[in-house]
Design a protein around this motif. Structure first.
Motif, PDB file in Angstrom:
ATOM      1  N   ARG A   1      30.173  33.166  30.176  1.00  0.00           N
ATOM      2  CA  ARG A   1      31.164  32.037  29.434  1.00  0.00           C
ATOM      3  C   ARG A   1      30.838  30.736  29.366  1.00  0.00           C
ATOM      4  N   GLY A   2      31.097  30.015  28.429  1.00  0.00           N
ATOM      5  CA  GLY A   2      30.745  28.938  27.902  1.00  0.00           C
ATOM      6  C   GLY A   2      29.179  28.320  27.099  1.00  0.00           C
ATOM      7  N   GLY A   3      28.605  28.810  27.355  1.00  0.00           N
ATOM      8  CA  GLY A   3      27.383  29.422  27.548  1.00  0.00           C
ATOM      9  C   GLY A   3      26.579  29.341  25.793  1.00  0.00           C
ATOM     10  N   THR A   4      25.485  28.129  25.941  1.00  0.00           N
ATOM     11  CA  THR A   4      24.843  27.943  24.694  1.00  0.00           C
ATOM     12  C   THR A   4      24.850  29.118  24.084  1.00  0.00           C
ATOM     13  N   ASP A   5      24.352  29.119  22.745  1.00  0.00           N
ATOM     14  CA  ASP A   5      24.153  29.982  21.393  1.00  0.00           C
ATOM     15  C   ASP A   5      22.837  30.091  21.952  1.00  0.00           C
ATOM     16  N   TYR A   6      22.213  31.493  20.984  1.00  0.00           N
ATOM     17  CA  TYR A   6      21.027  32.541  21.587  1.00  0.00           C
ATOM     18  C   TYR A   6      20.211  30.958  21.181  1.00  0.00           C
ATOM     19  N   TRP A   7      20.896  31.106  19.774  1.00  0.00           N
ATOM     20  CA  TRP A   7      19.535  30.419  17.642  1.00  0.00           C
ATOM     21  C   TRP A   7      19.814  29.291  17.865  1.00  0.00           C
ATOM     22  N   ARG A   8      20.999  28.772  18.344  1.00  0.00           N
ATOM     23  CA  ARG A   8      20.982  27.397  18.696  1.00  0.00           C
ATOM     24  C   ARG A   8      19.838  26.110  19.879  1.00  0.00           C
ATOM     25  N   GLN A   9      19.358  27.127  21.356  1.00  0.00           N
ATOM     26  CA  GLN A   9      18.790  27.259  21.696  1.00  0.00           C
ATOM     27  C   GLN A   9      17.259  27.255  21.444  1.00  0.00           C
ATOM     28  N   ALA A  10      17.002  28.602  20.766  1.00  0.00           N
ATOM     29  CA  ALA A  10      15.818  28.745  19.838  1.00  0.00           C
ATOM     30  C   ALA A  10      15.789  27.265  19.280  1.00  0.00           C
TER      31      ALA A  10
ATOM     32  N   VAL B   1       7.264  23.609  25.532  1.00  0.00           N
ATOM     33  CA  VAL B   1       7.599  24.771  26.407  1.00  0.00           C
ATOM     34  C   VAL B   1       8.676  23.992  27.517  1.00  0.00           C
ATOM     35  N   SER B   2       8.482  24.063  28.612  1.00  0.00           N
ATOM     36  CA  SER B   2       9.023  22.890  29.417  1.00  0.00           C
ATOM     37  C   SER B   2       9.728  22.262  29.424  1.00  0.00           C
ATOM     38  N   LEU B   3       8.648  20.877  28.844  1.00  0.00           N
ATOM     39  CA  LEU B   3       9.846  19.233  28.886  1.00  0.00           C
ATOM     40  C   LEU B   3      10.628  19.439  27.774  1.00  0.00           C
ATOM     41  N   SER B   4      10.735  20.028  26.943  1.00  0.00           N
ATOM     42  CA  SER B   4      11.635  20.220  26.015  1.00  0.00           C
ATOM     43  C   SER B   4      12.871  20.990  26.264  1.00  0.00           C
ATOM     44  N   SER B   5      12.886  21.877  27.304  1.00  0.00           N
ATOM     45  CA  SER B   5      13.935  22.875  27.631  1.00  0.00           C
ATOM     46  C   SER B   5      14.577  21.475  28.606  1.00  0.00           C
ATOM     47  N   CYS B   6      13.788  21.091  29.216  1.00  0.00           N
ATOM     48  CA  CYS B   6      13.796  20.235  30.416  1.00  0.00           C
ATOM     49  C   CYS B   6      15.189  19.025  29.742  1.00  0.00           C
ATOM     50  N   LEU B   7      14.699  18.674  28.932  1.00  0.00           N
ATOM     51  CA  LEU B   7      15.788  17.433  28.467  1.00  0.00           C
ATOM     52  C   LEU B   7      16.650  17.788  27.351  1.00  0.00           C
ATOM     53  N   LEU B   8      16.349  19.106  26.975  1.00  0.00           N
ATOM     54  CA  LEU B   8      17.649  19.557  25.871  1.00  0.00           C
ATOM     55  C   LEU B   8      19.245  20.210  27.250  1.00  0.00           C
ATOM     56  N   ARG B   9      18.651  20.159  28.098  1.00  0.00           N
ATOM     57  CA  ARG B   9      19.859  20.505  29.308  1.00  0.00           C
ATOM     58  C   ARG B   9      19.657  19.248  29.943  1.00  0.00           C
ATOM     59  N   GLN B  10      19.780  18.443  29.700  1.00  0.00           N
ATOM     60  CA  GLN B  10      20.224  16.686  30.121  1.00  0.00           C
ATOM     61  C   GLN B  10      20.892  16.729  28.753  1.00  0.00           C
ATOM     62  N   GLN B  11      20.466  17.068  27.823  1.00  0.00           N
ATOM     63  CA  GLN B  11      22.005  16.723  26.934  1.00  0.00           C
ATOM     64  C   GLN B  11      22.789  18.027  26.532  1.00  0.00           C
ATOM     65  N   GLY B  12      23.319  18.755  27.277  1.00  0.00           N
ATOM     66  CA  GLY B  12      24.032  19.944  27.182  1.00  0.00           C
ATOM     67  C   GLY B  12      23.227  20.888  26.039  1.00  0.00           C
ATOM     68  N   LEU B  13      22.589  20.823  25.728  1.00  0.00           N
ATOM     69  CA  LEU B  13      22.053  21.707  24.972  1.00  0.00           C
ATOM     70  C   LEU B  13      21.263  23.222  24.833  1.00  0.00           C
ATOM     71  N   SER B  14      20.959  23.238  26.337  1.00  0.00           N
ATOM     72  CA  SER B  14      20.386  24.488  26.805  1.00  0.00           C
ATOM     73  C   SER B  14      20.743  24.909  27.859  1.00  0.00           C
ATOM     74  N   ASP B  15      20.700  26.346  28.372  1.00  0.00           N
ATOM     75  CA  ASP B  15      21.578  27.087  29.985  1.00  0.00           C
ATOM     76  C   ASP B  15      20.935  26.295  30.761  1.00  0.00           C
ATOM     77  N   GLY B  16      21.252  26.264  31.918  1.00  0.00           N
ATOM     78  CA  GLY B  16      20.158  25.656  33.127  1.00  0.00           C
ATOM     79  C   GLY B  16      20.427  24.542  33.740  1.00  0.00           C
ATOM     80  N   PRO B  17      20.197  24.530  35.335  1.00  0.00           N
ATOM     81  CA  PRO B  17      20.415  23.278  36.296  1.00  0.00           C
ATOM     82  C   PRO B  17      19.650  22.105  35.217  1.00  0.00           C
ATOM     83  N   ILE B  18      20.972  21.145  35.303  1.00  0.00           N
ATOM     84  CA  ILE B  18      20.264  20.073  35.060  1.00  0.00           C
ATOM     85  C   ILE B  18      19.299  18.878  35.693  1.00  0.00           C
TER      86      ILE B  18
END
Length: 441
Positions: free
Chosen positions: A256-265, A379-396
């Motif tokens: 619940r409250g997760g980021t939309d799959y295609w938005r993350q993609a 991909v790792s760098l992009s995902s980490c940056l996006l998690r910090q912005q609330g645009l991807s799921d996972g620990p910040i």
């Protein structure tokens, strides 16, 4: 909003911190106290209490623990009078530093404040070593087979290909896959393939007309859309991403409250490509394949939902209960395999370029340095940056040490690329909606 919270490092007292978790069921609320460094094992809670306690929504936890009354001793004592579950590793501590990750609230309390009439002391938390020790041995393929055998009914325990029912692609998608793997393929070969597929032609025209690409003047033809606006790489990558997405339905019972799959993609793909183009030319991988790696980076999430439908809801609850914990360890605990393992396995089976398969499989391994490692690092760098912005799921988490420099980037380049993505959020969200529409059509 995204599923994930800021992690604590050693300087912030992660070893001493105790995670405060609010849970509920039909009988009311309960509190759970576990070490910050552990994974909250929901199965242990259900077994020990006989209650089907579930974590409350992130927004509800933030609102609940943000109450001003909890800053006073009386309010805090009232909070701790709720039914309480305590991890056995905390039983002899004279004082506890409680940390609630969604609200960021901290409470230092003497052990004597904990209600003796609670739900008891049990082994509730698992470490990463505990999880790894419980896994079977073998390569990715072996682990996937064993996981499917473990979680699939006896009557359909067959080879994974039979159980999963690998879908076949349309002739158009098969041609796109062949072109994607051919370094000499270009626009001249792509346009005729797109033209004979009415649905794909319409999608390409809509993408070219979107505000994100802001093409000067009107887009008058398919050739105009492909050659002048989008280009070979983008058309083939978006078309393949949509084709992959059509083969598997988006799961319904997600965290619940997760980021939309295609938005993350879309965000991950766009940022990975942007960062790729900043790399020194001599070390730069193919930007188009960096984009496709980002677009498919979370594809294994869909595969998990397809492979383990009865257990995917359980995985969602575990992810909600452990927003601070690396997702791959949550998946190992619940399913014995990760989304990266099953996602890359399936992409290999579909003959996607090896660079993309490596980018998907190794994205959680920032120290990976074997062939094609830069795709995984981007991909790792992009995902980490996006998690910090609330645009991807996972620990910040902080950026992996040395990752930016190992790629040949400097922090200013990374900040510039991220800022550009954030400035264009509205148009990226429009592109996301167009891709979601294409997947449904």
């Amino acid at each position: 909003m995204a599923i994930g919270v800021h992690t604590l490092d050693e300087r912030q007292g992660a070893e001493q911190a105790v995670r405060l978790v609010l849970m509920h069921d039909a009988d009311g609320k309960a509190l759970v106290l576990v070490p910050w460094s552990g994974l909250l094992n929901l199965s242990s809670i259900w077994k020990e209490t006989g209650r089907q306690l579930q974590p409350v929504r992130a927004q509800d936890a933030e609102r609940f623990f943000g109450q001003q009354a909890l800053q006073q001793e009386e309010g805090l004592r009232q909070l701790l009078s709720l039914p309480l579950l305590l991890d056995q590793s905390l039983a002899d501590e004279p004082e506890l530093l409680l940390y609630e990750p969604h609200s960021g609230q901290e409470f230092r309390v003497p052990a004597g404040w904990l209600d003796d009439g609670g739900l008891g002391v049990h082994r509730l938390a698992l470490t990463r070593d505990d999880i790894e020790a419980g896994l079977p041995s073998g390569d990715d393929r072996t682990l996937i087979y064993r996981a499917v055998e473990k979680f699939t009914a006896l009557r359909i325990r067959q080879r994974l290909e039979d159980t999963f029912g690998l879908p076949s692609f349309s002739p158009t998608t098969q041609k796109l896959l062949m072109m994607r793997s051919d370094p000499d393929a270009g626009v001249d070969a792509l346009v005729p393939v797109v033209r004979i597929d009415p649905s794909l032609s319409a999608q390409v025209m809509s993408w070219a007309a979107s505000s994100y690409y802001a093409a000067p003047g009107k887009v008058h033809s398919l050739e105009d859309a492909v050659i002048r606006v989008l280009g070979f790489d983008l058309v083939i990558n978006l078309a393949l991403g949509v084709a992959m997405g059509k083969t598997l339905a988006l799961p319904k019972d997600t965290p619940r409250g997760g980021t939309d799959y295609w938005r993350q993609a879309v965000y991950c793909a766009t940022l990975a490509e942007r960062l790729c183009r900043q790399l020194p030319i001599a070390e730069r991988p193919r930007p188009g394949l960096a984009y496709l790696s980002g677009l498919l980076h979370n594809f294994g999430y869909l595969v998990l939902a397809q492979l383990f439908p009865p257990h995917f809801s359980l995985l969602s609850r575990y992810l909600e209960a452990n927003p601070h914990f690396p997702q791959e360890y949550v998946e190992k605990q619940v399913l014995n395999v990760t989304r990266e393992q099953v996602g890359s396995w399936l992409l290999e089976g579909w003959s996607l370029p090896v660079e993309v398969c490596v980018g998907v499989r190794r994205q959680r391994e920032p120290d990976y340095r074997e062939e094609h490692w830069r795709y995984a690092a981007l991909v790792s760098l992009s995902s980490c940056l996006l998690r910090q912005q609330g645009l991807s799921d996972g620990p910040i988490t902080p950026l992996p040490a040395g990752l930016i420099g190992s790629l040949g980037l400097v922090p200013e380049q990374v900040e510039e690329a991220l800022a550009d993505i954030l400035e264009r959020r509205e148009s990226l969200d429009e592109l996301t909606r167009l891709i979601e529409k294409a997947r449904r059509d």
